[in-house]
Design a protein around this motif. Structure first.
Motif, short mmCIF file in Angstrom:
data_model
loop_
_atom_site.label_atom_id
_atom_site.label_comp_id
_atom_site.label_asym_id
_atom_site.label_seq_id
_atom_site.Cartn_x
_atom_site.Cartn_y
_atom_site.Cartn_z
N UNK A 152 16.77 4.36 11.41
CA UNK A 152 17.93 3.49 11.56
C UNK A 152 17.55 2.22 12.32
N UNK A 153 18.16 1.11 11.88
CA UNK A 153 17.98 -0.20 12.54
C UNK A 153 16.54 -0.71 12.52
N UNK A 154 15.75 -0.25 11.55
CA UNK A 154 14.39 -0.76 11.42
C UNK A 154 14.41 -2.19 10.91
N UNK A 155 13.72 -3.08 11.59
CA UNK A 155 13.63 -4.48 11.18
C UNK A 155 12.18 -4.82 10.89
N UNK A 156 11.92 -5.21 9.63
CA UNK A 156 10.57 -5.61 9.24
C UNK A 156 10.46 -7.12 9.25
N UNK A 157 9.39 -7.64 9.83
CA UNK A 157 9.18 -9.09 9.91
C UNK A 157 7.74 -9.40 9.49
N UNK A 158 7.51 -10.65 9.14
CA UNK A 158 6.17 -11.09 8.79
C UNK A 158 5.26 -11.03 10.02
N UNK A 159 4.05 -10.56 9.80
CA UNK A 159 3.11 -10.42 10.91
C UNK A 159 1.70 -10.72 10.40
N UNK A 160 1.19 -11.88 10.75
CA UNK A 160 -0.14 -12.30 10.28
C UNK A 160 -1.26 -11.82 11.19
N UNK A 161 -0.92 -11.15 12.29
CA UNK A 161 -1.94 -10.71 13.25
C UNK A 161 -2.39 -9.28 13.02
N UNK A 162 -1.65 -8.53 12.20
CA UNK A 162 -1.97 -7.11 11.99
C UNK A 162 -1.86 -6.78 10.51
N UNK A 163 -2.61 -7.52 9.68
CA UNK A 163 -2.51 -7.39 8.24
C UNK A 163 -3.10 -6.07 7.76
N UNK A 164 -2.48 -5.51 6.71
CA UNK A 164 -2.96 -4.28 6.10
C UNK A 164 -4.26 -4.56 5.35
N UNK A 165 -5.21 -3.65 5.46
CA UNK A 165 -6.55 -3.88 4.92
C UNK A 165 -6.60 -3.91 3.40
N UNK A 166 -5.65 -3.26 2.71
CA UNK A 166 -5.69 -3.18 1.25
C UNK A 166 -4.34 -3.64 0.68
N UNK A 167 -4.08 -4.95 0.64
CA UNK A 167 -2.77 -5.43 0.16
C UNK A 167 -2.49 -5.08 -1.30
N UNK A 168 -3.54 -4.97 -2.13
CA UNK A 168 -3.32 -4.62 -3.53
C UNK A 168 -2.75 -3.22 -3.66
N UNK A 169 -3.18 -2.30 -2.81
CA UNK A 169 -2.63 -0.94 -2.81
C UNK A 169 -1.15 -0.98 -2.46
N UNK A 170 -0.81 -1.79 -1.46
CA UNK A 170 0.60 -1.91 -1.07
C UNK A 170 1.44 -2.44 -2.23
N UNK A 171 0.92 -3.45 -2.95
CA UNK A 171 1.67 -4.01 -4.08
C UNK A 171 1.83 -2.99 -5.19
N UNK A 172 0.78 -2.21 -5.46
CA UNK A 172 0.86 -1.21 -6.52
C UNK A 172 1.90 -0.13 -6.19
N UNK A 173 1.93 0.32 -4.95
CA UNK A 173 2.86 1.38 -4.57
C UNK A 173 4.29 0.87 -4.57
N UNK A 174 4.51 -0.34 -4.04
CA UNK A 174 5.86 -0.91 -4.06
C UNK A 174 6.33 -1.12 -5.50
N UNK A 175 5.43 -1.57 -6.38
CA UNK A 175 5.79 -1.71 -7.79
C UNK A 175 6.15 -0.38 -8.42
N UNK A 176 5.41 0.67 -8.07
CA UNK A 176 5.71 2.01 -8.58
C UNK A 176 7.05 2.50 -8.06
N UNK A 177 7.38 2.18 -6.82
CA UNK A 177 8.68 2.57 -6.27
C UNK A 177 9.81 1.82 -6.96
N UNK A 178 9.57 0.57 -7.34
CA UNK A 178 10.58 -0.18 -8.08
C UNK A 178 10.85 0.48 -9.43
N UNK A 179 9.82 0.99 -10.07
CA UNK A 179 10.00 1.69 -11.33
C UNK A 179 10.75 3.00 -11.11
#
Length: 284
Positions: A152-179
């Protein structure tokens, strides 16, 4: 000409008033680059495409063996390729609808409905589970299930200091969740309005939020939209609004659900494209 095929002697059902209810599960998928899978029987030539010209033979042309987008034959060659494959697996073309294919065995029946490259599959047995397949691909089958998709009350914001090491994996999973949202409206708000906003440069916090959603999917793998018989044809609509809920840009989130009788037929959850000065304006 198509090869000969044995057609059904009777249409699937004689009238819609006698449609039986078998509680069949439905799967929908589309074929990537469908028009590139057809085989061409005619002689078709094309100029060498820009950037791929053979410097030693620049005046030569290419003879096509497979279809490409833009040819008049392409839709026919794609459907012919699919048609041949379905017949090879034992399907028969329905006499009532040329795009419907039916497979009968001693214990099961499977139906395949084709619209260009979009295909719907249903049958008396179900051996495919998209949600579990997604968990397997992301190595989350053994993850601890979670009863809620986000705290509850989770707020996500842009953060350029702690980037995820595999952004393509994140995009693939989010795309799969959209499907997956095609049958899971409970994921619409979190996927569309939360994690999808950060697929370009996801941080570790964004990936943790995606994994939390996957843990929720692990907890509810069989949850989804079902359609049941209903004597009512009344149309119902429900909507809700969270005014200026996103603290970064002060934009509102809105959503709606539409029911035909007892069956959910349409839903949406989106962040508004403009900033509303007050709640009445946002609702309008």
């Amino acid at each position: 000409m198509r090869p000969s095929a044995r057609l059904l002697n009777q249409p699937l059902y004689k009238s819609s008033s006698h449609l039986p209810s078998h509680s069949l599960s439905i799967r929908q998928f589309d074929i990537s680059n469908a028009f590139l899978h057809g085989n061409i029987s005619e002689e078709v030539y094309m100029a060498q495409p820009p950037g791929f010209v053979d410097p030693s033979r620049p005046s030569h042309v290419c003879r096509l063996h497979c279809s490409i987008y833009g040819l008049k034959q392409t839709p026919h060659t794609w459907f012919q390729r699919l048609w041949d494959c379905l017949l090879l697996f034992g399907f028969m073309e329905s006499k009532a609808d040329a795009s419907l294919f039916i497979l009968h065995t001693h214990s099961t029946v499977a139906l395949v409905l084709v619209y260009i490259d979009d295909i719907i599959v249903t049958g008396s047995t179900s051996d495919v589970n998209y949600a579990l397949g997604l968990l397997k691909r992301t190595n989350m089958l053994d993850a601890k299930p979670c009863s809620t998709p986000m705290a509850a009350n989770t707020q996500l914001v842009s953060d350029s200091t702690d980037l995820f090491a595999d952004p393509s994996l994140n995009r693939q999973v989010v795309g799969a969740l959209q499907y997956l949202m095609v049958t899971r409206p409970d994921l619409s708000f979190l996927v569309n309005n939360k994690v999808s906003q950060f697929v370009a440069n996801p941080s570790n916090a964004h990936w943790a939020a995606v994994k939390r959603i996957l843990r929720y999917v692990k907890h509810t793998p069989s949850l989804g939209i079902t359609f049941t018989r209903s004597s009512s044809m009344q149309l119902y609509g429900f909507s809700d609004l969270d005014w200026a809920s996103y603290h970064v840009d002060r934009r509102s989130h809105g959503g709606f659900y539409v029911f035909l009788g007892s069956n959910l037929i349409s839903w949406s959850s989106t962040k508004h494209s403009t900033i509303s000065r007050f709640s009445t304006e946002a609702k309008y």
